[in-house]
Design a protein around this motif. Structure first.
Motif, PDB file in Angstrom:
ATOM      1  N   VAL A 329       4.821 -40.434 -70.922  1.00 59.34           N
ATOM      2  CA  VAL A 329       3.412 -40.525 -70.511  1.00 59.34           C
ATOM      3  C   VAL A 329       2.856 -39.153 -70.165  1.00 59.34           C
ATOM      4  CG1 VAL A 329       1.830 -41.444 -68.784  1.00 59.34           C
ATOM      5  CG2 VAL A 329       3.655 -42.900 -69.704  1.00 59.34           C
ATOM      6  N   ASN A 330       3.606 -38.366 -69.406  1.00 54.72           N
ATOM      7  CA  ASN A 330       3.128 -37.050 -69.004  1.00 54.72           C
ATOM      8  C   ASN A 330       2.989 -36.098 -70.192  1.00 54.72           C
ATOM      9  OD1 ASN A 330       3.037 -36.386 -65.790  1.00 54.72           O
ATOM     10  ND2 ASN A 330       4.376 -38.124 -66.232  1.00 54.72           N
ATOM     11  N   LEU A 331       3.923 -36.170 -71.121  1.00 53.98           N
ATOM     12  CA  LEU A 331       3.849 -35.284 -72.287  1.00 53.98           C
ATOM     13  C   LEU A 331       2.665 -35.644 -73.181  1.00 53.98           C
ATOM     14  CD1 LEU A 331       7.594 -34.829 -73.224  1.00 53.98           C
ATOM     15  CD2 LEU A 331       6.070 -33.242 -72.055  1.00 53.98           C
ATOM     16  N   ILE A 332       2.390 -36.916 -73.326  1.00 53.58           N
ATOM     17  CA  ILE A 332       1.221 -37.313 -74.113  1.00 53.58           C
ATOM     18  C   ILE A 332      -0.045 -36.719 -73.509  1.00 53.58           C
ATOM     19  CG2 ILE A 332      -0.247 -39.284 -74.716  1.00 53.58           C
ATOM     20  CD1 ILE A 332       2.344 -40.919 -75.049  1.00 53.58           C
ATOM     21  N   PHE A 333      -0.138 -36.752 -72.167  1.00 53.89           N
ATOM     22  CA  PHE A 333      -1.323 -36.196 -71.522  1.00 53.89           C
ATOM     23  C   PHE A 333      -1.413 -34.685 -71.711  1.00 53.89           C
ATOM     24  CE2 PHE A 333      -3.157 -34.025 -67.806  1.00 53.89           C
ATOM     25  CZ  PHE A 333      -4.461 -34.490 -67.891  1.00 53.89           C
ATOM     26  N   PHE A 334      -0.347 -33.964 -71.380  1.00 52.58           N
ATOM     27  CA  PHE A 334      -0.427 -32.510 -71.390  1.00 52.58           C
ATOM     28  C   PHE A 334      -0.467 -31.932 -72.805  1.00 52.58           C
ATOM     29  CE2 PHE A 334       1.212 -33.070 -67.024  1.00 52.58           C
ATOM     30  CZ  PHE A 334       0.237 -32.339 -66.359  1.00 52.58           C
ATOM     31  N   MET A 335       0.197 -32.564 -73.741  1.00 46.96           N
ATOM     32  CA  MET A 335       0.179 -32.037 -75.103  1.00 46.96           C
ATOM     33  C   MET A 335      -1.160 -32.286 -75.796  1.00 46.96           C
ATOM     34  SD  MET A 335       2.941 -30.495 -75.232  1.00 46.96           S
ATOM     35  CE  MET A 335       4.519 -30.439 -74.404  1.00 46.96           C
TER      36      MET A 335
END
Length: 380
Positions: A329-335
């Motif tokens: 979830v966090n990687l989807i947001f930051f990327m």
């Protein structure tokens, strides 16, 4: 084992001493706009108490903001309405600081001119405490070596890249504490898990007050607890999810209050510009992450998570599941965020790594434990 443990402990103390020596020579006037804004909010808290949560630029009667901007040669220092990291909010007719109040409040706990040094020293001591805790929980040479290497790396990160933003040190402390409690949740007796998950919700909620994107640190917990309830449909899993959610909201209450005061609604943002544009995949942003230390930490987190999932069938595998969901979830947001900064994914990296470290130590030290935190279907 005992001698090596003591040597590693003294080694960690030596790294701490080196860090403190380095930090003691830092300056609060390094020409960074974010620094000025965080220090301005600290000044507001010290001057007005809790009323400092209102960051309206009209509260600059002593010219604190102007003087700080002038000191870093900001061209429009004399016009506070042109101050960096402040946003015009039509709903409240104010120019307000865009950041949540936690970092300013943390800095306000210390004397002016020593606020940054003090905050970073406290953070380093806290990280040392968790590193020593891991070191003394190790039960075999391999675990001891793992804890030692992790401790040295964690203390290194307290200098670089955490110095990039004053919001990172308090976030790092909370991530270490949350990682420890997350791993502990999976080895505790069922009757104690309600208290642990409540504490976790509070810690993750508090982290939002330092960096708004820390909101996504809760994603893995929310999805995991939801899945637990859907599988078990029990009172216990429902109460755990509810307790986490309530504690999370209580923890982030200062940010909701700040939004209401500064932006007109608890759910309105004080951010503007590039921070509120729709998500997109940007090739330059992705390449920036690939060549940054953040990617190294991410790669370690992913590999470690896969290893736990692949080679464990018990509680450690449930830790891996939670960490994997949170990372995704966090990687989807930051990327898909349109800008890159050298510390953006450090919080999720460190929360994941601290969790994996303590889960691995628990796995090796208490492999014979017999309960599982994740409910199974009735026919399993």
């Amino acid at each position: 084992m005992k001698l090596f443990r003591l040597l590693c402990g003294f080694g960690l103390l030596a790294v701490l001493a080196s860090n403190v020596w380095t930090i003691s020579r830092w300056s609060e006037s390094r020409g960074v706009y974010d620094d000025v804004c965080y220090l301005r909010q600290a000044h507001l808290f010290q001057k007005y108490g809790l009323g400092g949560i209102d960051t309206n630029v009209i509260f600059d009667g002593d010219d604190y903001l102007k003087n700080k901007l002038k000191a870093i040669d900001y061209a429009e220092w004399n016009d506070v309405k042109r101050a960096p990291c402040h946003t015009w909010i039509p709903a409240t007719d104010k120019y307000v600081m865009q950041y949540p109040p936690g970092t300013g409040f943390a800095l306000a706990l210390f004397r002016e001119e020593l606020q940054v040094i003090s905050l970073y020293v406290v953070t380093n001591v806290t990280i040392l405490a968790f590193a020593l805790l891991a070191l003394f929980r190790a039960r075999d040479p391999a675990s001891l070596a793992l804890a030692a290497v992790f401790g040295f790396a964690a203390l290194y990160l307290m200098i670089n890249p955490s110095k990039a933003s004053y919001s990172v040190p308090p976030t790092m402390m909370l991530c270490a504490a949350a990682g420890f409690l997350t791993a502990k949740y999976f080895v505790e007796r069922p009757q104690r898990r309600l208290l642990l998950i409540t504490q976790l919700g509070l810690l993750v909620g508090l982290s939002v007050n330092f960096r708004l994107p820390n909101l996504f640190l809760a994603a893995g917990y929310c999805l995991y607890l939801s899945g637990a309830f859907l599988l078990a449909r029990s009172k216990e899993t429902f109460l755990r999810g509810l307790s986490f959610g309530i504690a999370f909201l209580i923890g982030m209450a200062p940010t909701l209050i700040a939004n209401a005061i500064n932006a007109g609604s608890p759910f309105s943002t004080t951010y503007g510009g590039v921070d509120v544009v729709p998500p997109e995949l940007n090739r330059s942003v992705l390449l920036s992450y690939l060549v940054d230390v953040q990617f190294t930490l991410l790669a370690i987190s992913v590999a470690w998570t896969v290893w736990l999932w692949r080679f464990d069938q018990g509680r450690a595998r449930q830790v891996a599941l939670l960490v994997a969901i949170n990372l995704a979830v966090n990687l989807i947001f930051f990327m898909t965020h349109p800008i890159f900064t050298p510390y953006y994914i450090i919080p999720i990296d460190m929360l994941s790594l601290w969790t994996l470290l303590f889960a691995t130590l628990d796995r090796r030290g208490e492999r014979a434990a017999d309960s599982t935190a994740f409910p199974q279907p009735a026919n399993a």
